[in-house]
Write a protein that holds these residues in place. Structure first.
Motif, PDB file in Angstrom:
ATOM      1  N   VAL A 168       0.849  -1.195   0.000  1.00  0.00           N
ATOM      2  CA  VAL A 168       0.000   0.000   0.000  1.00  0.00           C
ATOM      3  C   VAL A 168       0.881   1.240   0.000  1.00  0.00           C
ATOM      4  O   VAL A 168       1.687   1.432   0.921  1.00  0.00           O
ATOM      5  CB  VAL A 168      -0.925   0.015   1.234  1.00  0.00           C
ATOM      6  N   ALA A 256     -10.683   3.607  -2.606  1.00  0.00           N
ATOM      7  CA  ALA A 256     -10.195   2.394  -3.265  1.00  0.00           C
ATOM      8  C   ALA A 256     -11.346   1.498  -3.716  1.00  0.00           C
ATOM      9  O   ALA A 256     -11.256   0.823  -4.743  1.00  0.00           O
ATOM     10  CB  ALA A 256      -9.264   1.626  -2.336  1.00  0.00           C
ATOM     11  N   VAL A 264     -14.476   3.439  -8.051  1.00  0.00           N
ATOM     12  CA  VAL A 264     -13.074   3.593  -7.657  1.00  0.00           C
ATOM     13  C   VAL A 264     -12.633   5.002  -8.052  1.00  0.00           C
ATOM     14  O   VAL A 264     -12.839   5.423  -9.200  1.00  0.00           O
ATOM     15  CB  VAL A 264     -12.183   2.544  -8.358  1.00  0.00           C
ATOM     16  N   GLU A 286      -8.959   7.796   5.041  1.00  0.00           N
ATOM     17  CA  GLU A 286      -9.197   6.853   3.953  1.00  0.00           C
ATOM     18  C   GLU A 286      -9.485   5.476   4.535  1.00  0.00           C
ATOM     19  O   GLU A 286      -8.625   4.871   5.181  1.00  0.00           O
ATOM     20  CB  GLU A 286      -7.981   6.788   3.018  1.00  0.00           C
ATOM     21  N   ASP A 288     -10.013   1.728   3.854  1.00  0.00           N
ATOM     22  CA  ASP A 288      -9.629   0.759   2.831  1.00  0.00           C
ATOM     23  C   ASP A 288     -10.265  -0.611   3.085  1.00  0.00           C
ATOM     24  O   ASP A 288      -9.905  -1.590   2.452  1.00  0.00           O
ATOM     25  CB  ASP A 288      -8.092   0.625   2.861  1.00  0.00           C
ATOM     26  N   PHE A 291     -11.927  -3.007   0.161  1.00  0.00           N
ATOM     27  CA  PHE A 291     -11.171  -3.284  -1.064  1.00  0.00           C
ATOM     28  C   PHE A 291     -10.475  -4.633  -0.908  1.00  0.00           C
ATOM     29  O   PHE A 291      -9.678  -4.831   0.005  1.00  0.00           O
ATOM     30  CB  PHE A 291     -10.143  -2.182  -1.316  1.00  0.00           C
ATOM     31  N   ARG A 296      -2.982  -1.025  -5.409  1.00  0.00           N
ATOM     32  CA  ARG A 296      -3.669   0.156  -4.902  1.00  0.00           C
ATOM     33  C   ARG A 296      -3.074   1.435  -5.485  1.00  0.00           C
ATOM     34  O   ARG A 296      -1.897   1.492  -5.832  1.00  0.00           O
ATOM     35  CB  ARG A 296      -3.571   0.224  -3.370  1.00  0.00           C
ATOM     36  N   CYS A 297      -3.906   2.468  -5.531  1.00  0.00           N
ATOM     37  CA  CYS A 297      -3.429   3.800  -5.902  1.00  0.00           C
ATOM     38  C   CYS A 297      -2.673   4.408  -4.716  1.00  0.00           C
ATOM     39  O   CYS A 297      -2.760   3.923  -3.585  1.00  0.00           O
ATOM     40  CB  CYS A 297      -4.597   4.700  -6.269  1.00  0.00           C
ATOM     41  N   THR A 299      -2.146   6.511  -1.648  1.00  0.00           N
ATOM     42  CA  THR A 299      -3.133   6.854  -0.633  1.00  0.00           C
ATOM     43  C   THR A 299      -3.071   8.339  -0.284  1.00  0.00           C
ATOM     44  O   THR A 299      -2.092   9.037  -0.579  1.00  0.00           O
ATOM     45  CB  THR A 299      -2.894   6.040   0.646  1.00  0.00           C
TER      46      THR A 299
END
Length: 475
Positions: A168, A256, A264, A286, A288, A291, A296-297, A299
């Motif tokens: 992550v 996410a 998303v 955030e 998570d 998900f 993952r993008c 954060t």
């Protein structure tokens, strides 16, 4: 209905009528228990199917099923799939405490009652894994069992959590930035306690959002305010306007995997939101937790090193029973987060922290999580195949799908009709703030604890309802 069935139903009706006022499922459970104890419902008596008894008592089949489930869990009743529910016999001791249990995949009467109210993961080795870990921990010497836990004692568990979340993108992170919580919901509350100040602080949330955001805010006497969304998530222009208008202190979001719509938030939109938060001095939490994927993008904690908070848990990928979550604070605010946990509950129980360290450090655990993800994706694909042609949003890495209802259906009416058919789903209203608009939509959870053929049969029942909406005007 046979004479014998009529006698049993009449007996239950009389017992029910004599119960003190309470929620209907409690009244029915009490009536059945009284009937068994008094000998009016003898051992081996077959109880009426949930629909028949529900009609006689003026309650939904789901309410009857809930009462049957309680007594089945107490071993007062026994359910035999395909045959029905029978009286096991009078309890040998005083009735146990009434403990609510979750919905069962099959009602004790033998009628199909599949709960798609939330995502539920199957046992693909988790139970054995936890038992083995507990055995290993019990064999180790642990002098700390006679003392209050300390921050130093939790260091191995914090590092195990970081290793678990190694993929992550959270920016620079140290195990001392981590606090272990009792699930993600507790983690959300801890962040709010660490961030919010003043008599009536404002917390911004998505216009449809995980209900736990709202509940945690209201518990801390904060005011939740919804922010409009589009298909990419929060609208940055609306976020900026509301943040300044309300002098908001915290934004709670699930970029996410948005709960409940499965949208998303892409990297470009995240950067726009981070820019707004930075200019407004807005902290961003955030979540998570829903998900199930791996990639993952970046954060918000990485984008906003001084304002970004990250919350996750093992509930949707490993097991919800342990109630273990992870909260990662901005480096400068980790002291605030740790104090919120220590002042509230001193931290996790030390044996639980040891269990987390053991589980998250094992290769078998990651293999099980991969299997859970694959099973969930299978159920998502199946649901989409059966619901094709209707307005459905889905993602194989989400434990639910989002269904917008066709004309003629309102969410509450659809949920009631679905339950009457033996399927429980969740209405959009539960994801909106109390005074906010909610679309005519439902969230359908992927219940991996139900065999795939039964799951598909439940989805097919929903499909039939969708294809045949009611003709009457619903007001």
């Amino acid at each position: 209905m046979s004479v014998e069935k009529n006698i049993v139903t009449d007996t239950i009706f009389e017992l029910f009528e004599n119960q003190a006022s309470a929620p209907k499922y409690r009244m029915l459970a009490g009536a059945l228990r009284d009937g068994i104890t008094q000998g009016k419902l003898a051992a081996g008596t077959r109880l009426p199917p949930v629909r028949e008894l529900g009609w006689r008592l003026g309650m939904t089949p789901g309410t009857v099923a809930r009462a049957y489930t309680i007594l089945t869990d107490e071993s007062v009743l026994v359910a035999e799939v395909g045959r029905g529910t029978f009286v096991r016999g009078a309890p040998e001791t005083a009735p146990p405490l009434l403990i609510e249990s979750g919905p069962r995949e099959v009602t004790p009467s033998g009628d199909a009652m599949v709960s798609l109210f939330t995502g539920r993961i199957p046992d693909l080795g988790q139970v054995a894994l936890v038992r083995e870990a507990l055995a290993r921990i019990s064999a180790r010497p642990s002098p700390g069992l006679m003392d209050y836990p300390t921050s130093r004692a939790f260091a191995p568990a914090r590092q195990a959590a970081l290793n678990w979340l190694a993929d992550v993108p959270m920016g620079q992170v140290h195990h001392e930035d981590v606090v272990l919580s009792h699930g993600a919901q507790n983690g959300i509350s801890l962040v709010m306690q660490a961030v919010l100040r003043g008599r009536r602080p404002v917390v911004l949330v998505e216009e449809l959002c995980y209900p736990g955001f709202r509940r945690a805010a209201e518990l801390l006497r904060a005011e939740p305010v919804p922010v409009p969304m589009d298909a990419q998530g929060l609208r940055p222009d609306a976020l900026a306007e509301l943040a300044r208008k309300h002098e908001a202190q915290l934004l709670c979001t699930s970029p996410a995997m948005h709960n409940p719509t499965t949208h998303v938030t892409p990297p470009a939109r995240r950067r726009e939101i981070a820019t707004v938060a930075r200019s407004c001095g807005l902290h961003v939490l955030e979540d998570d937790s829903t998900f199930l994927g791996e990639a993952r993008c970046e954060t918000y904690r990485a984008m906003l090193p001084e304002q970004g908070w990250f919350v996750s848990s093992i509930s949707k990928t490993l097991t919800p029973s342990l109630r273990v979550g992870f909260v990662i604070a901005p480096r400068a605010r980790r002291g605030d987060l740790r104090r919120a946990a220590e002042y509230g509950f001193f931290g996790l129980a030390l044996p639980l922290a040891d269990l987390v360290t053991d589980l998250l450090s094992r290769r078998e655990t990651r293999e099980i999580v991969r299997a859970v993800r694959e099973r969930n994706a299978l159920y998502v694909r199946s649901a989409v195949n059966f619901l094709g042609g209707h307005d459905i949003t889905w993602n194989e890495e989400a434990p639910f799908v989002w269904l917008r209802l066709p004309a003629g259906w309102r969410a509450a009416a659809f949920c009631m009709a679905a339950e009457a058919e033996g399927v429980q789903v969740r209405a959009a209203e539960e994801f909106a703030l109390r005074d906010a608009f909610a679309p005519h939509a439902v969230r359908i959870g992927m219940n991996g604890q139900v065999p795939l053929p039964e799951f598909e049969a439940a989805i097919l029942k929903l499909r039939r309802l969708l294809d045949d909406p009611p003709e009457q005007i619903l007001v």
